[in-house]
Scaffold this motif. Structure first.
Motif, PDB file in Angstrom:
ATOM      1  N   ILE A   1       8.743  12.779  14.101  1.00 31.40           N
ATOM      2  CA  ILE A   1      10.117  12.338  13.813  1.00 31.40           C
ATOM      3  C   ILE A   1      10.841  11.983  15.110  1.00 31.40           C
ATOM      4  O   ILE A   1      11.473  10.930  15.218  1.00 31.40           O
ATOM      5  N   TYR A   2      10.737  12.861  16.117  1.00 28.36           N
ATOM      6  CA  TYR A   2      11.396  12.589  17.390  1.00 28.36           C
ATOM      7  C   TYR A   2      10.807  11.353  18.069  1.00 28.36           C
ATOM      8  O   TYR A   2      11.533  10.524  18.608  1.00 28.36           O
TER       9      TYR A   2
ATOM     10  N   THR B   1      16.765  18.676  15.000  1.00 27.37           N
ATOM     11  CA  THR B   1      16.786  18.567  13.546  1.00 27.37           C
ATOM     12  C   THR B   1      16.706  19.961  12.916  1.00 27.37           C
ATOM     13  O   THR B   1      16.299  20.935  13.561  1.00 27.37           O
TER      14      THR B   1
ATOM     15  N   THR C   1       7.757  17.378  13.311  1.00 26.26           N
ATOM     16  CA  THR C   1       8.978  17.144  14.097  1.00 26.26           C
ATOM     17  C   THR C   1       8.692  16.277  15.318  1.00 26.26           C
ATOM     18  O   THR C   1       9.534  15.459  15.694  1.00 26.26           O
TER      19      THR C   1
ATOM     20  N   THR D   1      11.962   8.205  16.293  1.00 28.00           N
ATOM     21  CA  THR D   1      13.365   7.953  16.624  1.00 28.00           C
ATOM     22  C   THR D   1      13.493   7.422  18.048  1.00 28.00           C
ATOM     23  O   THR D   1      14.209   6.452  18.299  1.00 28.00           O
TER      24      THR D   1
END
Length: 183
Positions: free
Chosen positions: A173-174, A123, A170, A177
């Protein structure tokens, strides 16, 4: 031979790690500057390996595999040595631990998702995290060897905390996902 240049640059980042570690055993500011120079050299190779691979159209499976590993090994070695030599100490150890834990988690997640043929692209926020992390490490490697007008340790600590905070974001977020694809 031209298709090997990017991979050789990537390998040079791994090869520089023992020299970076050795720089911590050189007393005085010379060791700090040698460590910084080695880390800066590795950063330049990180830029050029990807740039050359794409521009010469020689992106390889070996390069895709080695590049993130080389980055993580270099960062982990630098952080561990700075903690061991108390260039990172006190509460500033926390973002270093967060960074290392996130890197291991994301690597494992990427490996698992790759088996499922699910990409986990980098990202923009992760690129900012990497930038703050690399700058932090650079300032902390120089440490008290910097000129008096440049508070390298303070700048490095602040950037390390910024990198640590963005790392949490992050990583979340990972993970969010990736969890969608795990049974």
């Amino acid at each position: 031979m031209k298709n090997q240049i990017p991979n050789l640059l990537t390998l040079s980042r791994i090869i520089v790690i023992p020299a970076l570690v050795a720089s911590f055993y050189i007393s005085g500011s010379v060791g700090n500057w040698i460590g910084f120079a080695l880390f800066a050299f590795a950063g330049v190779t990180d830029f050029f390996d990807g740039y050359l691979a794409r521009s010469m159209n020689v992106v390889s499976p070996l390069g895709r595999f080695l590049d993130p590993i080389a980055d993580k090994l270099l960062v982990a070695a630098a952080l561990m040595m700075m903690v061991a030599f108390e260039r990172i100490s006190g509460l500033a150890v926390l973002p270093a631990v967060i960074i290392m834990c996130r890197e291991i988690m994301v690597s494992g997640l990427r490996e698992h998702l790759a088996e499922l043929k699910v990409p986990l692209p980098v990202t923009v926020l992760a690129k900012w995290k990497t930038t703050a992390q690399i700058l932090a490490i650079g300032f902390l490697l120089v440490g008290d060897a910097s000129p008096d007008m440049i508070p390298s340790i303070l700048i490095g600590d602040i950037l390390l905390w910024i990198a640590g905070l963005v790392t949490v974001q992050t990583g979340y977020i990972y993970l969010r996902t990736g969890l969608k694809h795990l049974d």
